[in-house]
Scaffold this motif. Structure first.
Motif, PDB file in Angstrom:
ATOM      1  N   ALA A  60      52.421  29.132  37.497  1.00  6.20           N
ATOM      2  CA  ALA A  60      53.477  29.377  38.347  1.00  6.20           C
ATOM      3  C   ALA A  60      52.964  30.773  39.362  1.00  6.20           C
ATOM      4  N   THR A  61      52.104  31.505  38.979  1.00  3.52           N
ATOM      5  CA  THR A  61      51.708  32.761  39.884  1.00  3.52           C
ATOM      6  C   THR A  61      50.231  32.242  40.608  1.00  3.52           C
ATOM      7  N   GLY A  62      50.145  31.040  40.636  1.00  5.70           N
ATOM      8  CA  GLY A  62      48.824  30.715  41.440  1.00  5.70           C
ATOM      9  C   GLY A  62      48.568  31.104  42.788  1.00  5.70           C
ATOM     10  N   HIS A  63      49.563  31.229  43.389  1.00  2.00           N
ATOM     11  CA  HIS A  63      49.346  31.610  44.857  1.00  2.00           C
ATOM     12  C   HIS A  63      48.921  33.050  44.831  1.00  2.00           C
ATOM     13  N   SER A  64      49.538  33.855  44.067  1.00  2.00           N
ATOM     14  CA  SER A  64      49.065  35.382  44.291  1.00  2.00           C
ATOM     15  C   SER A  64      47.394  35.399  43.850  1.00  2.00           C
ATOM     16  N   GLN A  65      47.067  34.551  42.812  1.00  4.49           N
ATOM     17  CA  GLN A  65      45.695  34.502  42.298  1.00  4.49           C
ATOM     18  C   GLN A  65      44.898  34.019  43.373  1.00  4.49           C
ATOM     19  N   VAL A  66      45.165  33.235  44.053  1.00  2.29           N
ATOM     20  CA  VAL A  66      44.364  32.651  45.173  1.00  2.29           C
ATOM     21  C   VAL A  66      43.907  33.741  46.389  1.00  2.29           C
ATOM     22  N   GLU A  67      44.933  34.608  46.564  1.00  2.00           N
ATOM     23  CA  GLU A  67      44.589  35.688  47.548  1.00  2.00           C
ATOM     24  C   GLU A  67      43.572  36.677  46.741  1.00  2.00           C
ATOM     25  N   LEU A  68      43.700  36.885  45.518  1.00  2.00           N
ATOM     26  CA  LEU A  68      42.554  37.763  44.799  1.00  2.00           C
ATOM     27  C   LEU A  68      41.131  37.231  45.082  1.00  2.00           C
ATOM     28  N   ALA A  69      41.122  35.908  44.995  1.00  2.00           N
ATOM     29  CA  ALA A  69      39.986  35.070  44.593  1.00  2.00           C
ATOM     30  C   ALA A  69      39.263  35.287  45.868  1.00  2.00           C
ATOM     31  N   SER A  70      37.967  35.623  45.790  1.00  2.00           N
ATOM     32  CA  SER A  70      37.054  35.405  47.141  1.00  2.00           C
ATOM     33  C   SER A  70      35.555  35.279  46.348  1.00  2.00           C
ATOM     34  N   GLY A  71      34.863  34.584  47.276  1.00  2.00           N
ATOM     35  CA  GLY A  71      33.318  34.144  46.730  1.00  2.00           C
ATOM     36  C   GLY A  71      33.476  32.894  46.221  1.00  2.00           C
ATOM     37  N   PRO A  72      31.945  32.226  46.291  1.00  2.00           N
ATOM     38  CA  PRO A  72      32.063  30.866  46.037  1.00  2.00           C
ATOM     39  C   PRO A  72      32.282  30.446  44.329  1.00  2.00           C
ATOM     40  N   ASN A  73      32.703  29.490  44.184  1.00  2.00           N
ATOM     41  CA  ASN A  73      33.092  28.945  42.725  1.00  2.00           C
ATOM     42  C   ASN A  73      31.644  28.604  42.053  1.00  2.00           C
ATOM     43  N   GLU A  74      31.084  29.687  41.533  1.00  2.00           N
ATOM     44  CA  GLU A  74      29.557  28.917  40.894  1.00  2.00           C
ATOM     45  C   GLU A  74      29.656  27.714  40.048  1.00  2.00           C
ATOM     46  N   PHE A  75      30.780  27.563  39.518  1.00  2.00           N
ATOM     47  CA  PHE A  75      31.148  26.397  38.511  1.00  2.00           C
ATOM     48  C   PHE A  75      30.936  25.159  39.167  1.00  2.00           C
ATOM     49  N   ASN A  76      31.441  25.238  40.409  1.00  2.00           N
ATOM     50  CA  ASN A  76      31.377  23.743  41.196  1.00  2.00           C
ATOM     51  C   ASN A  76      30.148  23.083  41.028  1.00  2.00           C
ATOM     52  N   SER A  77      29.188  23.571  41.317  1.00  2.00           N
ATOM     53  CA  SER A  77      27.749  22.862  41.401  1.00  2.00           C
ATOM     54  C   SER A  77      27.443  22.463  39.948  1.00  2.00           C
ATOM     55  N   VAL A  78      27.882  23.084  38.880  1.00  2.00           N
ATOM     56  CA  VAL A  78      27.560  22.783  37.661  1.00  2.00           C
ATOM     57  C   VAL A  78      28.381  22.166  36.724  1.00  2.00           C
ATOM     58  N   ALA A  79      29.694  22.008  37.009  1.00  2.00           N
ATOM     59  CA  ALA A  79      30.604  21.538  36.076  1.00  2.00           C
ATOM     60  C   ALA A  79      30.405  20.318  35.473  1.00  2.00           C
ATOM     61  N   GLY A  80      29.881  19.281  36.356  1.00  2.00           N
ATOM     62  CA  GLY A  80      29.328  18.016  35.708  1.00  2.00           C
ATOM     63  C   GLY A  80      28.455  18.125  34.520  1.00  2.00           C
ATOM     64  N   HIS A  81      27.611  19.043  34.585  1.00  2.00           N
ATOM     65  CA  HIS A  81      26.390  19.268  33.910  1.00  2.00           C
ATOM     66  C   HIS A  81      27.042  19.871  32.388  1.00  2.00           C
ATOM     67  N   PHE A  82      28.188  20.634  32.556  1.00  2.00           N
ATOM     68  CA  PHE A  82      28.862  20.894  31.338  1.00  2.00           C
ATOM     69  C   PHE A  82      29.781  20.055  30.649  1.00  2.00           C
ATOM     70  N   PHE A  83      30.278  19.100  31.626  1.00  2.00           N
ATOM     71  CA  PHE A  83      31.467  18.212  31.106  1.00  2.00           C
ATOM     72  C   PHE A  83      30.880  16.812  30.503  1.00  2.00           C
ATOM     73  N   PHE A  84      30.060  16.157  31.399  1.00  2.00           N
ATOM     74  CA  PHE A  84      29.775  14.810  31.323  1.00  2.00           C
ATOM     75  C   PHE A  84      29.082  14.449  29.932  1.00  2.00           C
ATOM     76  N   PRO A  85      27.751  15.477  29.672  1.00  2.00           N
ATOM     77  CA  PRO A  85      27.198  15.096  28.379  1.00  2.00           C
ATOM     78  C   PRO A  85      28.116  15.369  27.154  1.00  2.00           C
ATOM     79  N   LEU A  86      28.775  16.325  27.462  1.00  2.00           N
ATOM     80  CA  LEU A  86      29.989  16.237  25.967  1.00  2.00           C
ATOM     81  C   LEU A  86      30.835  15.053  25.892  1.00  2.00           C
TER      82      LEU A  86
END
Lengths: 328, 787
Positions: free
Chosen positions: B615-641
């Motif tokens: 519900a408060t997602g929009h305000s969080q977006v404003e705070l967020a800045s910088g690249p999402n480091e999880f982006n490049s590695v999410a698959g390495h966490f997820f798929f093997p599991l």
């Protein structure tokens, strides 16, 4: 209940760098003031006047590289200093001069302090780590002629020399060298033959410091371990372990036997100075003043035993001066 | 008849003295003759004595002419000794004497030399009543004891040597022995006589400080005489017993000092301390507790004397010891009494202890122990080393005495106790000799010399060394505590050894108790994983499906993956701020998932949380800045599991009995899915997750099913709507039918409406997208219709 350990008699502050070496010169006649030389990490040698407790002179001869050994050569006007700039400097301090008369370039880059021994009036032997990793070179000073190079046998795997002690029995006999090595062993060298007479594995870790009492033919060494090793030299020139003493905390950076052979002082990585009776290595005192590793301990050569001092230099930039067991 | 003759002669003499000259000489001669005829002075009756007394007085007061030289002196020496002595001293003290003092003194000297003094004492002993009243006896006593003073005063120091105190009192001692001899003889003869006066003489001499002189003679003689003679022993006991209380101390002290040993003292004094309260007080109190100047020999005599008789032991020795210990263990006494006295008391205690017998110790063991504990405490508190040593010595001795078989108190002070060996007296003013076992160098206090707190390693590689092979627990502990920050500070160094470190941490067990060990380890693991995500995640996920791990370790892996994913996906790169942040979306462990209903609350809460975030997602977006480091590695966490869940291992069967781990895995996947929002891999992840959910949708464990609902909700949240609708339409429909059709399976009542809400929202977004992107054909009419 035993008395609490004493406080330092006074503290010398103002080196503004870790103190690595100390050397007293207090044997002179009046009106010579007793002085203490200190070598510190910023490359300066301070000459402390022990009457005023102030720095008389600061000598800058090692290009701001740490000075880790200072020795006088007969009186306080001739000084030898060893620095991390790989030079051993000979100073002329007479009449207020502060000149480097001569210097020896060391090809070794280790931390091994050189050792000096007067063999005749105006003639000195100096042992220092040589260029080759395991070797020790002995020079004659002031001529700088090489006397010998002491090479361990091939495959001995002693590692680098860590600490040296030149000595001779009184009466101008053969000078000998005791060297502590990286592998924890202490080796007795015959200089004229250039041969190791005896080798003793004293420690598991590199020998950080050793001192030897030629009268009792007994020496002591410390390493980064929790143990002091006391060894003796028998008549067949063989080193033997005499006893070991366990310390509370590991790491000894310097060991000195007082000239009267009554007590021994150790400089500890645990910031503490420890005093032992030399006869039986009975623990006598733990001087807890410094707030960082103690790098060096040195006893003064006052003629009057009651004035004898102990100095300790530490990484905390301070030099503490102690008057302890002077009544014996 | 003889008495009558004497009486007549005395009367005539009195007349003759008035006339002087020849007649006087004749009269005096007659008196002497009559006296001799009457059997000497000793045989006179009371009346004759009085007459003789008067005669002597008049003789002393008679003019010189009436006193023929050589004769009048004899009258004094031959007459009854008491009157003669009294008259002589009265004359000496008279301010205007008719006699020259020198003359009197000469007579006195002769009086002594002729043994008249012993006659005098014997006379008093025989007939104490006849000699006179109490006052007269007192006066006589005074004259006897103070004779040297009287003579010296009169002659102003020019007195004959016999009147020097150093000569007179030994003489008096000898006289007393003579008298005692007579008493002994008369007792043996069956005659009664009183020793009282002799005792008085002795007492008075002693109180005048002449014990040494008089007892120096008396004690050796008495020693000899009492050796084997019980009558003499009794005489000796009486001699001391009859000393008046006021002089008792001086006499007892004299005896104790002069006697060579305790056995002799015991023979001489008998049970004096039992009979005389005063003596007891002197011996057990005054000499032990109040005075402290006595030598060790005196103490040994005294306590030895007390110990030699069973009656005395019981009454006096134990009492003395008790009082000594009381003083010794009194902190006030230790603080305020002089060290010399404390040493004296300590000596006395040690001597007492040496006299104690086993049975006596048995009877007072507890008291001894109590006193010892008290005493040693207040002695060790003292600032004087001497006092501390004393305390240690005494405590050691007591301990050795009372602990015959148990452990004995032992201090590091070596003490030689010369005075304890044998009864022979030894000259020791300082009887306690301290000597140290080693050099003359005295150590300072080294109790502060403790181990320095181990510094944690400064290098990652050192940490590995410590964690793998170090036996030093302090160092190990310091390392565990320091590891996380070290890893964060040195990412480069960590990357070099990341997998090794992850492996070590995964296997790290709590060798010694450390507060918060699990959390420390987990944070270190998270730090390692976030520092070098791909290789470490690869390692951890592979280990999740490996052999020989405990369930706990497998769940640790999940936790670490989830926490790291959260950290990586969090926009702020600074790790510290994150830790103080909002509640972590970690896998929540239902407590007792089998029976408890807690899971319902937990799930409700979680879903509520997530809903709120949404519900408060929009305000969080404003705070967020910088690249999402999880982006490049999410698959390495997820798929093997997600890949291997259906391949049971010998030790690990996710679909079988290890469904609890499966539940955790499902939740972990849900969180990973949720965190993968806006990442490239999210669509592929969503598809895989839906398949996974589909495969498990009829799982029997509600915790697993609850996790599946979480998965769906995070999937709906994370995966963009168009992907949902285009790439996984089939799966979504299946899921929808599962949720809708098999409501009975959807036990979490609260979860269903939320999910439906989510689905509605997703549908709404899809419509928006379809409106915005007309080229996208509305390929899922059924779904649209459903929403």
């Amino acid at each position: 209940m035993a008395l609490p350990p004493p406080d330092p008699q006074f503290v010398l502050r103002g080196t503004s760098a870790a103190v690595h070496t100390l050397h007293f010169s207090c044997g002179g006649q009046e009106p010579d003031v007793p002085v203490l030389f200190s070598g510190s990490e910023n490359g300066l040698i301070h000459v402390w006047n022990l009457k005023t407790h102030r720095v008389d002179t600061a000598l800058d001869g090692h290009g701001r590289k740490s000075v880790y050994c200072v020795e006088t050569m007969g009186g306080k006007n001739r000084l030898l200093s060893q620095g991390r700039d790989q030079r051993i400097c000979l100073w002329d301090l007479a009449e207020g001069r502060t000149a480097v008369m001569d210097s020896v370039f060391m090809e070794n880059v280790g931390f091994c302090r050189c050792s000096l021994l007067m063999v005749a009036q105006g003639r000195w032997l100096m042992a220092m780590a040589a260029k080759a990793l395991e070797e020790v070179q002995v020079l004659e000073l002031p001529s700088k002629t090489s006397v010998c190079t002491l090479k361990p046998e091939a495959g001995a795997k002693l590692g680098m020399p860590m600490c040296l002690k030149l000595w001779q029995l009184s009466g101008g006999s053969q000078p000998l060298l005791l060297a502590g090595y990286e592998d924890g062993s202490v080796v007795l060298w015959n200089l004229s033959m250039g041969k190791a007479l005896s080798q003793l594995a004293c420690h598991q870790e590199p020998v950080m410091s050793l001192d030897f009492d030629s009268e009792k033919a007994k020496g002591i060494s410390g390493s980064s371990e929790k143990v002091l090793s006391i060894w003796s030299l028998n008549e067949q020139q063989n080193l033997q372990v005499y006893k070991t003493h366990n310390l509370v905390n590991a790491g000894i950076s310097d060991i000195t036997i007082r000239p009267d052979k009554k007590i021994v002082a150790t400089a500890g990585w645990d910031h503490r100075i420890r005093i032992f009776g030399w006869k039986k290595l009975k623990p006598l005192a733990v001087l807890d003043y410094h707030t960082a590793t103690v790098h060096c301990v040195s006893f003064s050569n006052h003629k009057n035993p009651r004035e004898r001092l102990l100095a300790a230099g530490s990484k905390d930039h301070r030099i503490s001066i102690w008057s302890i067991y002077t009544q014996t | 008849m003889a008495a009558a003759g004497l009486e007549r002669a005395l009367r005539e003499a009195a007349l003759g003295l008035e006339r002087a000259g020849e007649e006087a000489a004749a009269a005096l001669g007659a008196v002497r003759a009559a006296l001799a005829a009457a059997g000497g002075a000793a045989a006179l009756g009371k009346r004759e004595r009085e007459l003789f007394d008067a005669f002597l007085r008049s003789l002393a007061g008679a003019p010189r002419a009436a006193r023929p030289e050589g004769v009048w002196q004899r009258c004094f020496l031959e007459g009854p000794p008491v009157p003669a002595f009294c008259v002589l001293l009265e004359t000496l003290g008279c301010p205007r004497p008719s006699l020259y003092p020198r003359e009197v003194v000469e007579v006195l000297e002769q009086f002594l030399q002729e043994g008249r003094m012993s006659a005098l004492l014997w006379e008093v002993c025989q007939q104490p009543v006849q000699v006179g009243s109490q006052e007269l006896q007192e006066a006589l006593l005074n004259r006897i004891v103070c004779l040297p003073n009287h003579v010296s005063n009169k002659l102003e120091g020019k007195n004959p040597p016999v009147f020097f105190p150093q000569n007179y009192f030994p003489f008096l001692g000898g006289t007393i022995i003579q008298v005692l001899q007579k008493i002994s003889d008369s007792l043996r003869g069956g005659l009664d006589c009183s020793i009282c006066f002799v005792s008085h003489v002795l007492g008075k001499v002693c109180i005048h400080g002449r014990q040494k002189e008089i007892l120096g003679i008396l004690v050796p003689s008495l020693m000899e005489l009492t050796k084997s003679d019980c009558i003499w022993q009794r005489i000796c006991w009486r001699l001391v017993e009859y000393v008046p209380d006021r002089w008792m101390e001086a006499v007892v002290l004299g005896f104790v000092q002069q006697t060579p040993g305790a056995d002799v003292l015991s023979r001489l004094l008998g049970n004096l301390v039992v009979k005389s309260m005063k003596a007891q007080f002197v011996v057990t109190q005054k000499m032990l507790l109040l005075q402290y100047g006595h030598t060790t020999a005196v103490l040994q005599n005294l306590l030895g004397y007390l110990a030699l008789d069973s009656l005395r032991r019981a009454l006096s020795l134990l009492q003395a010891l008790q009082e000594l210990l009381e003083t010794w263990s009194s902190s006030s006494a230790v603080r305020h009494s002089p060290p010399e006295q404390q040493q004296y008391i300590s000596k006395a205690i040690l001597i007492c202890l040496s006299h104690l017998k086993e049975t006596e110790i048995e009877s007072c063991r507890q008291e001894l122990l109590t006193s010892m504990m008290e005493g040693v405490k207040c002695h060790l508190d003292s600032s004087l080393p001497q006092i501390r040593h004393l305390g240690m010595i005494v405590a050691e001795s007591i301990s050795a005495k009372i602990n015959t078989d148990g452990p004995v108190l032992k201090f590091q002070v070596k003490v030689t106790m010369k005075f304890m060996s044998g009864v022979s007296p030894c000259d020791t003013n300082s009887c306690l000799h301290f000597s140290y076992s080693d050099d003359d160098l005295i150590p300072y206090d080294m109790s502060e010399d403790k181990e320095v707190k181990i510094k944690a390693p400064v290098y990652i590689r050192d940490c590995i060394e410590v964690l793998t092979g170090c036996e030093d627990m302090d160092k190990w502990e310091a390392t565990v505590k320091a590891l996380e920050s070290l890893v964060r500070k040195n990412p480069e160094a960590t990357r070099e050894v990341s997998v090794e470190l992850a492996k070590i941490l995964l296997h790290l067990e709590e060798k010694t108790y450390i507060e918060g060990f699990v959390e420390l380890r987990q944070r270190a693991q998270v730090a390692v994983l976030t520092t070098d995500p791909i290789p470490v995640a690869k390692y951890l996920t592979s280990q999740f499906y490996s052999l020989n791990y405990s369930l706990h370790q497998r769940m640790d892996i999940l936790d670490v993956l989830v926490l790291s994913a959260q950290e990586l996906s969090y926009p702020k790169s600074h790790w510290k701020t994150k830790h103080s942040g909002a509640p972590k979306p970690c896998i929540q462990l239902p407590h007792g998932s089998d029976s408890s209903k807690d899971w319902r609350r937990i799930v409700d809460e979680r879903i509520k949380n997530k809903t709120r975030r949404f519900a408060t997602g929009h305000s969080q977006v404003e705070l967020a800045s910088g690249p999402n480091e999880f982006n490049s590695v999410a698959g390495h966490f997820f798929f093997p599991l997600i890949q291997h869940f259906d391949r049971p291992l010998t030790t690990f069967d996710l679909l079988g009995e290890d469904h609890f781990v499966l539940g955790r895995l499902v939740h972990a996947l849900a969180v990973l899915m949720y965190l993968a929002v806006n990442t490239v891999a999210v669509a592929a992840m969503g598809k895989a997750l839906l398949e996974f959910v589909w495969a498990l949708r009829f799982h029997t464990d509600s915790y697993v099913r609850q996790g599946l609902l979480c998965c769906i909700s995070s999937l709906l949240f994370s995966v963009p709507a168009e992907c949902l609708l285009e790439d996984m339409t089939e799966e979504l429909l299946e899921t929808q039918s599962w949720l809708g059709g098999k409501r009975r399976w959807c036990t979490p009542v609260g979860a269903r409406p939320h999910l439906l809400l989510l689905m509605e929202r997703t549908a709404y977004e899809r419509q928006q997208i379809t409106v915005l992107c007309p080229e996208h054909p509305p390929s899922t009419p059924a779904a649209c219709g459903f929403w």
